[in-house]
Design a protein around this motif. Sequence first.
Motif, PDB file in Angstrom:
ATOM      1  N   ASN A   1       0.852  -1.187   0.000  1.00 19.27           N
ATOM      2  CA  ASN A   1       0.000   0.000   0.000  1.00 19.27           C
ATOM      3  C   ASN A   1       0.887   1.235   0.000  1.00 19.27           C
ATOM      4  N   ASN A   2       0.313   2.366  -0.388  1.00 12.47           N
ATOM      5  CA  ASN A   2       1.108   3.595  -0.501  1.00 12.47           C
ATOM      6  C   ASN A   2       0.803   4.586   0.614  1.00 12.47           C
ATOM      7  N   LYS A   3       0.241   4.097   1.704  1.00  7.51           N
ATOM      8  CA  LYS A   3      -0.040   4.971   2.839  1.00  7.51           C
ATOM      9  C   LYS A   3       1.239   5.129   3.666  1.00  7.51           C
ATOM     10  N   SER A   4       1.182   5.981   4.649  1.00  6.57           N
ATOM     11  CA  SER A   4       2.371   6.230   5.477  1.00  6.57           C
ATOM     12  C   SER A   4       1.997   6.182   6.955  1.00  6.57           C
TER      13      SER A   4
ATOM     14  N   GLU B   1      -1.130   4.592   9.694  1.00  4.20           N
ATOM     15  CA  GLU B   1      -2.185   4.297   8.728  1.00  4.20           C
ATOM     16  C   GLU B   1      -1.741   3.196   7.766  1.00  4.20           C
ATOM     17  N   SER B   2      -0.460   3.190   7.425  1.00  2.00           N
ATOM     18  CA  SER B   2       0.071   2.161   6.542  1.00  2.00           C
ATOM     19  C   SER B   2       0.038   0.794   7.214  1.00  2.00           C
TER      20      SER B   2
ATOM     21  N   GLU C   1      -3.566  -0.384   7.376  1.00  2.00           N
ATOM     22  CA  GLU C   1      -4.018  -0.800   6.047  1.00  2.00           C
ATOM     23  C   GLU C   1      -3.443  -2.161   5.678  1.00  2.00           C
TER      24      GLU C   1
END
Length: 252
Positions: free
Chosen positions: A78-81, A84-85, A88
């Motif tokens: 995933n491309n969250k940081s 939150e990453s 996810e």
Amino acid sequence: MDANNLLAQSRSPLSTLAHRRRYPCKPVRSPVLAVLTRPSEIVTKEARKTNFYNDNWFDQIAINHLSQSVQAATGLRNNKSGYESLVEAARVASQNFNPIQQREVVIYALERAFPRAILSLIKTLLPQSKLAREYFAAFTTVFFAWLVGQCEVRESELNGRRERNVVHIKKCRFLEETNCVGMCINLCKLPSQAFIKDSLGMPVNMVPNFDDMSCEMIFGQDSPASTDDPALKQPCYKQCSNSKPLHLELNA
């Protein structure tokens, strides 16, 4: 979603940690023998998200490292940081793997995150003892608050004497962010208990309170059998954030 009968799973090549795979799992759709559907009718005010975190540089490095380990274990990026990453990555695992595989994904990720040589050294230097139990409790509160939130060491009675072997998590960050009983159990409680016992030789019983989202980690105490563990009979929150129902398999 209901966490009832959470450990009632069918035997499969993935069902024991002793024979778990040493490579990332691939998403599969397992036959559904039971589906958790009964929601908890009460979501207390305390169970709503109230905490906000200001992660420092160490926290950010640790969060990113664990998130990348989980993503590598699942093969699903995933491309969250930030936190939150990590959430996810856990949510994707819960939606693409059956409960047994979810636990093995987490254990595989933890093995990637923590060097085996260091774990073996700790296991050798700190065999089961009052000192070891209290050390693990203190270490957890200092170095893992970024994962579980604010926590403190408390006492309990073990073998007839008082020990400071309990970590009291005031409001679990992971449960608060996921708002899902199934993810708490399959992606935190059960794999963490197994990993700590297998890798460090330290039994631990994690006792979540789903009303106020607190939790206790009791070092030196074996976790109860699946049929006796109240956490595994807990229905999920009515407003569970996991959009897909949790599919369970029944034990043979």
